[in-house]
Every structure is written in C-alpha cells, then in structure tokens.
Design a protein around this motif. Structure first.
Motif, PDB file in Angstrom:
ATOM      1  N   GLU A 164       0.833  -1.201   0.000  1.00  0.00           N
ATOM      2  CA  GLU A 164       0.000   0.000   0.000  1.00  0.00           C
ATOM      3  C   GLU A 164       0.868   1.251   0.000  1.00  0.00           C
ATOM      4  N   GLU A 165       1.954   1.229   0.782  1.00  0.00           N
ATOM      5  CA  GLU A 165       2.868   2.355   0.821  1.00  0.00           C
ATOM      6  C   GLU A 165       3.532   2.578  -0.527  1.00  0.00           C
ATOM      7  N   MET A 166       3.739   1.499  -1.285  1.00  0.00           N
ATOM      8  CA  MET A 166       4.342   1.591  -2.610  1.00  0.00           C
ATOM      9  C   MET A 166       3.339   2.035  -3.683  1.00  0.00           C
ATOM     10  N   GLY A 167       2.068   2.140  -3.304  1.00  0.00           N
ATOM     11  CA  GLY A 167       1.035   2.598  -4.241  1.00  0.00           C
ATOM     12  C   GLY A 167       0.464   1.510  -5.126  1.00  0.00           C
ATOM     13  N   LEU A 168       0.721   0.237  -4.805  1.00  0.00           N
ATOM     14  CA  LEU A 168       0.277  -0.871  -5.653  1.00  0.00           C
ATOM     15  C   LEU A 168      -1.091  -1.413  -5.258  1.00  0.00           C
ATOM     16  N   ILE A 169      -1.501  -1.177  -4.009  1.00  0.00           N
ATOM     17  CA  ILE A 169      -2.835  -1.579  -3.560  1.00  0.00           C
ATOM     18  C   ILE A 169      -3.436  -0.443  -2.742  1.00  0.00           C
ATOM     19  N   LEU A 170      -4.755  -0.520  -2.529  1.00  0.00           N
ATOM     20  CA  LEU A 170      -5.488   0.506  -1.791  1.00  0.00           C
ATOM     21  C   LEU A 170      -6.371  -0.152  -0.743  1.00  0.00           C
ATOM     22  N   GLN A 171      -6.715   0.586   0.287  1.00  0.00           N
ATOM     23  CA  GLN A 171      -7.708   0.157   1.270  1.00  0.00           C
ATOM     24  C   GLN A 171      -8.910   1.082   1.132  1.00  0.00           C
ATOM     25  N   PRO A 172      -9.982   0.621   0.439  1.00  0.00           N
ATOM     26  CA  PRO A 172     -11.108   1.512   0.142  1.00  0.00           C
ATOM     27  C   PRO A 172     -11.824   2.023   1.383  1.00  0.00           C
ATOM     28  N   HIS A 173     -11.859   1.220   2.453  1.00  0.00           N
ATOM     29  CA  HIS A 173     -12.517   1.621   3.687  1.00  0.00           C
ATOM     30  C   HIS A 173     -11.677   1.154   4.868  1.00  0.00           C
ATOM     31  N   ALA A 174     -11.778   1.882   5.960  1.00  0.00           N
ATOM     32  CA  ALA A 174     -11.079   1.458   7.176  1.00  0.00           C
ATOM     33  C   ALA A 174     -11.577   0.079   7.592  1.00  0.00           C
ATOM     34  N   SER A 175     -10.659  -0.747   8.002  1.00  0.00           N
ATOM     35  CA  SER A 175     -10.931  -2.125   8.450  1.00  0.00           C
ATOM     36  C   SER A 175     -11.330  -3.068   7.309  1.00  0.00           C
ATOM     37  N   SER A 176     -11.312  -2.594   6.060  1.00  0.00           N
ATOM     38  CA  SER A 176     -11.614  -3.496   4.936  1.00  0.00           C
ATOM     39  C   SER A 176     -10.321  -4.102   4.406  1.00  0.00           C
ATOM     40  N   GLY A 177     -10.473  -5.042   3.480  1.00  0.00           N
ATOM     41  CA  GLY A 177      -9.308  -5.609   2.816  1.00  0.00           C
ATOM     42  C   GLY A 177      -8.750  -4.635   1.790  1.00  0.00           C
ATOM     43  N   ARG A 178      -7.841  -5.126   0.960  1.00  0.00           N
ATOM     44  CA  ARG A 178      -7.200  -4.276  -0.038  1.00  0.00           C
ATOM     45  C   ARG A 178      -7.700  -4.621  -1.441  1.00  0.00           C
ATOM     46  N   TYR A 227      -2.312  -2.741 -11.158  1.00  0.00           N
ATOM     47  CA  TYR A 227      -2.739  -3.421 -12.385  1.00  0.00           C
ATOM     48  C   TYR A 227      -1.694  -3.256 -13.492  1.00  0.00           C
ATOM     49  N   ARG A 228      -1.086  -2.067 -13.570  1.00  0.00           N
ATOM     50  CA  ARG A 228      -0.086  -1.826 -14.616  1.00  0.00           C
ATOM     51  C   ARG A 228       1.114  -2.746 -14.440  1.00  0.00           C
ATOM     52  N   LEU A 229       1.574  -2.897 -13.203  1.00  0.00           N
ATOM     53  CA  LEU A 229       2.674  -3.829 -12.933  1.00  0.00           C
ATOM     54  C   LEU A 229       2.269  -5.242 -13.318  1.00  0.00           C
ATOM     55  N   TYR A 230       1.027  -5.585 -13.018  1.00  0.00           N
ATOM     56  CA  TYR A 230       0.520  -6.933 -13.304  1.00  0.00           C
ATOM     57  C   TYR A 230       0.507  -7.211 -14.800  1.00  0.00           C
ATOM     58  N   VAL A 231      -0.088  -6.312 -15.596  1.00  0.00           N
ATOM     59  CA  VAL A 231      -0.219  -6.594 -17.031  1.00  0.00           C
ATOM     60  C   VAL A 231       1.129  -6.508 -17.753  1.00  0.00           C
ATOM     61  N   ASP A 232       2.033  -5.693 -17.235  1.00  0.00           N
ATOM     62  CA  ASP A 232       3.330  -5.528 -17.907  1.00  0.00           C
ATOM     63  C   ASP A 232       4.324  -6.627 -17.568  1.00  0.00           C
ATOM     64  N   HIS A 233       4.233  -7.191 -16.349  1.00  0.00           N
ATOM     65  CA  HIS A 233       5.303  -8.086 -15.911  1.00  0.00           C
ATOM     66  C   HIS A 233       4.846  -9.406 -15.303  1.00  0.00           C
ATOM     67  N   LEU A 234       3.626  -9.486 -14.792  1.00  0.00           N
ATOM     68  CA  LEU A 234       3.228 -10.666 -14.022  1.00  0.00           C
ATOM     69  C   LEU A 234       2.187 -11.538 -14.713  1.00  0.00           C
ATOM     70  N   MET A 235       1.404 -10.962 -15.572  1.00  0.00           N
ATOM     71  CA  MET A 235       0.277 -11.684 -16.178  1.00  0.00           C
ATOM     72  C   MET A 235       0.739 -12.780 -17.127  1.00  0.00           C
ATOM     73  N   GLN A 236       0.104 -13.915 -17.032  1.00  0.00           N
ATOM     74  CA  GLN A 236       0.333 -15.011 -17.973  1.00  0.00           C
ATOM     75  C   GLN A 236      -0.841 -15.075 -18.931  1.00  0.00           C
ATOM     76  N   GLN A 237      -0.548 -14.997 -20.217  1.00  0.00           N
ATOM     77  CA  GLN A 237      -1.630 -14.972 -21.205  1.00  0.00           C
ATOM     78  C   GLN A 237      -2.298 -16.325 -21.307  1.00  0.00           C
ATOM     79  N   LYS A 238      -3.621 -16.301 -21.327  1.00  0.00           N
ATOM     80  CA  LYS A 238      -4.404 -17.524 -21.450  1.00  0.00           C
ATOM     81  C   LYS A 238      -4.474 -17.947 -22.913  1.00  0.00           C
TER      82      LYS A 238
END
Length: 349
Positions: free
Chosen positions: A51-65, A72-83
């Motif tokens: 979250e500090e790195m800006g890769l995920i967010l916490q939409p509400h207090a006490s909620s998940g991320r 998403y940009r990091l995911y599609v550029d480097h992590l995603m495996q094409q189906k």
C-alpha cells in the motif's frame, strides 16, 4: 523499498481474487486460499508495504485491499500469464467471420457482438480505413420508379451504397450505359482527384444525361467521404450494468454518456492505431468518463495502409489475460477474411 518475491506473490493473489470476486481482499483470505507458507500477520505487514508503494489501496477502514491502477499496470506488464483460447472459443470466433461475408459493415457488426458475448464487456470495432480511398468499380441499379442505387467498390474491395432520389429513373439500358461511362472516367480515382478536368470528361461522356450528373456526383462524393470516415460498431453496452463498480447511478450514467459520444470513441481509436495491443488502465485514460474503466485495443491490418481497431471496455478489474487472448484471436480471423476480400476471393464482392 524492494518488491521481493513474497510481495509479488501477495500482489498477484490480491489481483486474482479481486478480479474474481470484486470484494476487497484480506490477509486471512490470502492465507487460506493461497499456500504461501506465511502467517496472516506477515501477510498484513507485506500488504502495508504494498500500500505504501502505491500498488494496492484500502477503500474503507478495516476493509481488505484492492489493486490500484499502478498495481494493475505492474501486473499486465510483468506478471500476467496470457491464457490460451479454448477450442470452443476458437471455433466460435472462426464461425463469426467465416460466414459468406461481402459487406465490411456486417463483418464489423458481427465481430463486435461476438466479442461482447465472449468477454461480457462492452466492445467497439472500427471499419478499416485506408489513407486514400480509390474507386474500383461503380454500378447503378434501379430500385423503383424514382430511386437509383449507386454502388461503389473501392480499391480494397469495400462496398458502399447510396440511394439517389429523382423524378423519374431512366430505362435499364440507359442506366447500364451510364455505369460504363462513369467507370471509364472514374476508375482508379480518389475523391481529391475528381477535379474540374475529370468532371468535364464526365459531362462529355454523359451528354444525354446532364440532369442526372449533378445528383450522381453528389452521391459519389458523399459515399467516398463516408468510406474515408471511421465507422464504429458497438455492442454490449448494457453489460457494464452487471458489474458492482457501476451500481452507482451517476458513475454508470457518466460512462454511458461517454460511450454514446462517437467522437470520443473515434479519438480513442485514432490514438491506438499503430499499436498491436494497447492497454489503458483507469486514470491512464484521457477521457474523464473512462477513469473507472480499462480499455484494451488491438489493431488489425489489411495491406500496408489500411487498418482498423477493436476495443474492449470493462472495469479496471477486468480479466486482462482472457481479453487479450480473445482480441488476438479475433484480429487473426478478421485479417484472414479481409485478405480474401482484398484478393477478390469472396464471390459477393
């Protein structure tokens, strides 16, 4: 702060889970569903770093991320495996574009429908546009006693029609002769080349039919200009209502208003030309109404100078891998059909 393997695994888990459920993802969920070999407390610490790195967010207090646009940009550029497309999907795409198609607009319309059905997102497809449209053949056909159909085939074997209204349609023999005369003068011409000298030749050829020359010229101009404009076919707009991201009425209204503005879509299509696959995620979109969406576009080609674009619009948590696979499959099938049309292999062109 380093993005190590553990953080990458947790980020992937959050993205995969959020794409599937649309619910913020907590540390307990990751610990139970993904065998990472670490405790919930350790996962929470890593999530704080992400979250500090800006890769995920916490939409509400006490909620998940949830993933951020940057995540998403990091995911599609480097992590995603094409189906890979399933055999059923491949067969379906081939069936859509392998029908007896001689009209480009019909092909594009059917392609847009097929993509929206396969992906459950909104799709738009532009007809291919060349740098300069040239007349290959002109035909004149009587429709009724007061209507004449002008049919223009361009150099890329695209067919465009225009109905000419008049007081009285000439005989079929005269119409046939007029068609021969028009082709003799205009074959191979672009719209810019139909100048005063060309019009004078047409006047000489159609000496007996001067009263018809002006409406025919006007119809040719309108038809040629239409052929050089980007024509967009859209399907699946209502699909967006199925996603919880657009349960908010104002957000959905803003998106639908944007999708209804053809100029906006044309601008998006123009910006994507030249790229095989382009992915714009959330805030990367220049269009305000698309800030909550991702737009994936692919370019299909017909020869060196003629191309069009396919676009898919969905929430930022869209299944990027599946969409890209479907787009690549559709591009390949469309290019095969257009290649046949360009070569004159379709009997109806």
């Amino acid at each position: 702060m380093a993005l190590n393997d553990r953080k990458i695994q947790i980020l992937q888990a959050i993205i995969n889970d959020y794409i599937e459920t649309a619910e913020p993802v907590g540390s307990r969920t990751i610990a139970k569903k993904y065998n990472l070999g670490i405790s919930s407390a350790t996962i929470r610490n890593e999530m704080s770093d992400l979250e500090e790195m800006g890769l995920i967010l916490q939409p509400h207090a006490s909620s998940g991320r949830i993933p951020s646009d940057m995540g998403y940009r990091l995911y599609v550029d480097h992590l995603m495996q094409q189906k890979e497309l399933s055999p059923e999907e491949q067969k379906y795409l081939q069936s859509v574009v392998s029908r007896d198609i001689s009209q480009i607009d019909y092909l594009m319309e059917e392609s847009a429908k097929a993509l929206s059905l396969l992906t459950n997102y909104t799709t738009f497809v532009s007809e291919p546009v060349g740098q300069r449209t040239r007349i290959k053949q002109i035909r004149l056909l009587p429709l009724d006693s007061t209507s004449l159909l002008l049919v223009i085939a361009t150099g890329d074997n695209f067919i465009k029609n225009h109905v000419i209204k008049m007081d009285s349609v000439p005989s079929e023999e005269k119409i046939f002769y007029m068609g021969i005369s028009l082709n003799r003068v205009l074959q191979g011409c672009s719209l810019n080349e139909i100048d005063g000298a060309v019009i004078s030749k047409m006047q000489a050829e159609l000496m007996e039919y001067q009263e018809l020359l002006q409406p025919i010229l006007k119809a040719i101009e309108m038809t040629m200009r239409a052929a050089e404009k980007i024509q967009v076919h859209m399907s699946g707009t209502k699909n967006m209502l199925a996603f919880p991201e657009f349960a908010d009425i104002q957000k959905a209204k803003s998106l639908f208003q944007t999708l209804e503005e053809k100029d906006v879509l044309v601008t998006m299509l123009e910006e994507s030309k030249g790229n095989d696959i382009q992915i714009l995620i959330g805030s990367e979109n220049s269009v305000q109404g698309m800030k909550d969406c991702s737009v994936i576009t692919a370019t299909y080609k017909m020869g060196d100078n003629t191309r069009g674009t396919i676009g898919i619009v969905g929430p930022t948590r869209m299944d990027y891998s599946q969409v890209i696979s479907v787009l690549n499959g559709m591009v390949q099938n469309i290019e095969n059909v257009l290649r046949n049309l360009s070569d004159g292999n379709n009997k109806n062109t």
